[in-house]
Design an enzyme around this catalytic site. Structure first.
Site, PDB file in Angstrom:
ATOM      1  N   LYS A   1      24.984   1.919  34.366  1.00 55.35           N
ATOM      2  CA  LYS A   1      25.089   1.001  35.496  1.00 55.35           C
ATOM      3  C   LYS A   1      26.471   1.076  36.131  1.00 55.35           C
ATOM      4  CE  LYS A   1      21.759  -2.304  33.565  1.00 55.35           C
ATOM      5  NZ  LYS A   1      21.586  -3.589  32.850  1.00 55.35           N
TER       6      LYS A   1
ATOM      7  N   GLN B   1      23.472  -8.463  29.454  1.00 58.71           N
ATOM      8  CA  GLN B   1      22.704  -7.369  28.866  1.00 58.71           C
ATOM      9  C   GLN B   1      21.878  -7.880  27.684  1.00 58.71           C
ATOM     10  OE1 GLN B   1      22.335  -4.210  29.980  1.00 58.71           O
ATOM     11  NE2 GLN B   1      20.826  -3.934  28.366  1.00 58.71           N
TER      12      GLN B   1
ATOM     13  N   ASP C   1      19.838 -10.135  38.111  1.00 57.67           N
ATOM     14  CA  ASP C   1      18.632  -9.763  37.364  1.00 57.67           C
ATOM     15  C   ASP C   1      17.427 -10.592  37.775  1.00 57.67           C
ATOM     16  OD1 ASP C   1      18.918  -7.557  35.681  1.00 57.67           O
ATOM     17  OD2 ASP C   1      20.020  -8.691  34.178  1.00 57.67           O
TER      18      ASP C   1
END
Length: 308
Positions: free
Chosen positions: A55, A99, A122
């Site tokens: 990422k 994460q 997200d």
């Protein structure tokens, strides 16, 4: 349809999205704005380490800033939430990514719910989940949003078609079903307690496999000509299993010989490919779209927060 055209190329769609994001980043740069994403990584899970690194490299390649906050697996709930609070209050941070999975003992739902919804790239915060349910603008979960982009960019019609989603996770299954519903598909969601799964999935014109069970979806689960999207990602290290899954696939066999492992999905690709009208490979299908949509969400959050 010529050879290979039935393959849904997620990598190509992801590259298109990244090009569009890069143009937006350049336009923001003219106003002195550089979108920034901060990732929070707790513990030393190898897969998470690789994913966060990927990422960061993608963001840098598009001209965005990023920072990874690496915390020990022994980090307490209070310490983790305090970091989230600091990132919420930092005006330079446009997006926050937690994460997953978090180490045992940490409350993921509480941490995700603490993220500022305006920085929730997200799309997991209850506020953004509610906006999705109501069909209102907001930050969407990256994987299902990427799948919708791929279907649209591949000229696959959704309206009026029968869609079946196998899997009901908060990350993929549920938001995927809602996005398809908002696109006017007729949607069925299957799960571990669905009776006679194959009889339901065979009704699908668009079949999304996101259940996390390797090779669960075989030819008996798929209608002739269906669009099959495989969200699964499984590392296979057993030689006999690889040979059984890919008996006539020299690329997969060569990859196993070189690396000692190959990636497989929730769909038995070899058995299903000839029956499907369109199908995603693993890798190269859904995976690249997830990171591409993360970059798009980061730019979207930056523009909204900064009033651009």
């Amino acid at each position: 349809m010529s050879e290979g055209q039935h393959i849904l190329d997620g990598s190509r769609c992801a590259a298109e999205i990244r090009d569009e994001v890069a143009a937006e980043v350049a336009a923001l740069g003219a106003h002195g704005i550089v979108p920034r994403l901060d990732a929070v990584l707790v513990g030393d899970d190898p897969a998470s380490q690789v994913y966060v690194g990927s990422k960061a490299r993608t963001l840098a390649g598009l001209g965005m800033d990023s920072e990874t906050h690496r915390l020990a697996a022994t980090t307490s709930q209070g310490e983790l939430e305090a970091l989230v609070d600091r990132l919420n209050d930092d005006p330079e941070v446009d997006g926050i990514l937690i994460q997953l999975p978090l180490p045992r003992g940490l409350d993921s739902a509480a941490v995700l719910g603490r993220v500022d919804p305006a920085k929730d790239v997200d799309g997991f915060h209850p506020h953004n989940v509610g906006l999705l349910q109501q069909g209102r603008p907001g930050l969407r979960p990256c994987t299902p949003a990427g799948i919708m982009e791929m279907l649209n960019r591949s000229s696959i019609s959704i309206e009026g078609r029968r869609a079946v989603v196998v899997g009901r996770s908060d990350i993929v299954g549920k938001p995927m079903a809602m996005m398809l519903l908002h696109a006017n598909a007729t949607v069925t969601v299957c799960h571990s307690r669905t009776r006679d799964l194959a009889s339901v999935t065979r009704e699908a014109e668009i079949l999304i496999a996101a259940v996390g069970v390797r090779s669960l979806i075989g030819p008996d689960h798929v209608a002739e000509g269906a669009v099959v999207v495989d969200v699964g990602m499984h590392r296979v290290t057993d030689r006999a299993t690889v040979a059984a899954l890919y008996p006539d696939n020299p690329k997969k066999l060569a990859a196993f010989a070189k690396n000692g492992a190959v990636l497989a999905g929730d769909v038995d690709f070899t058995a299903v490919e000839s029956k499907a009208g369109r199908i995603t490979p693993v890798p190269g299908g859904v995976g690249p779209l997830t990171i591409a949509m993360l970059t798009a969400n980061t730019v979207k959050a930056a523009k909204a927060r900064r009033g651009v």
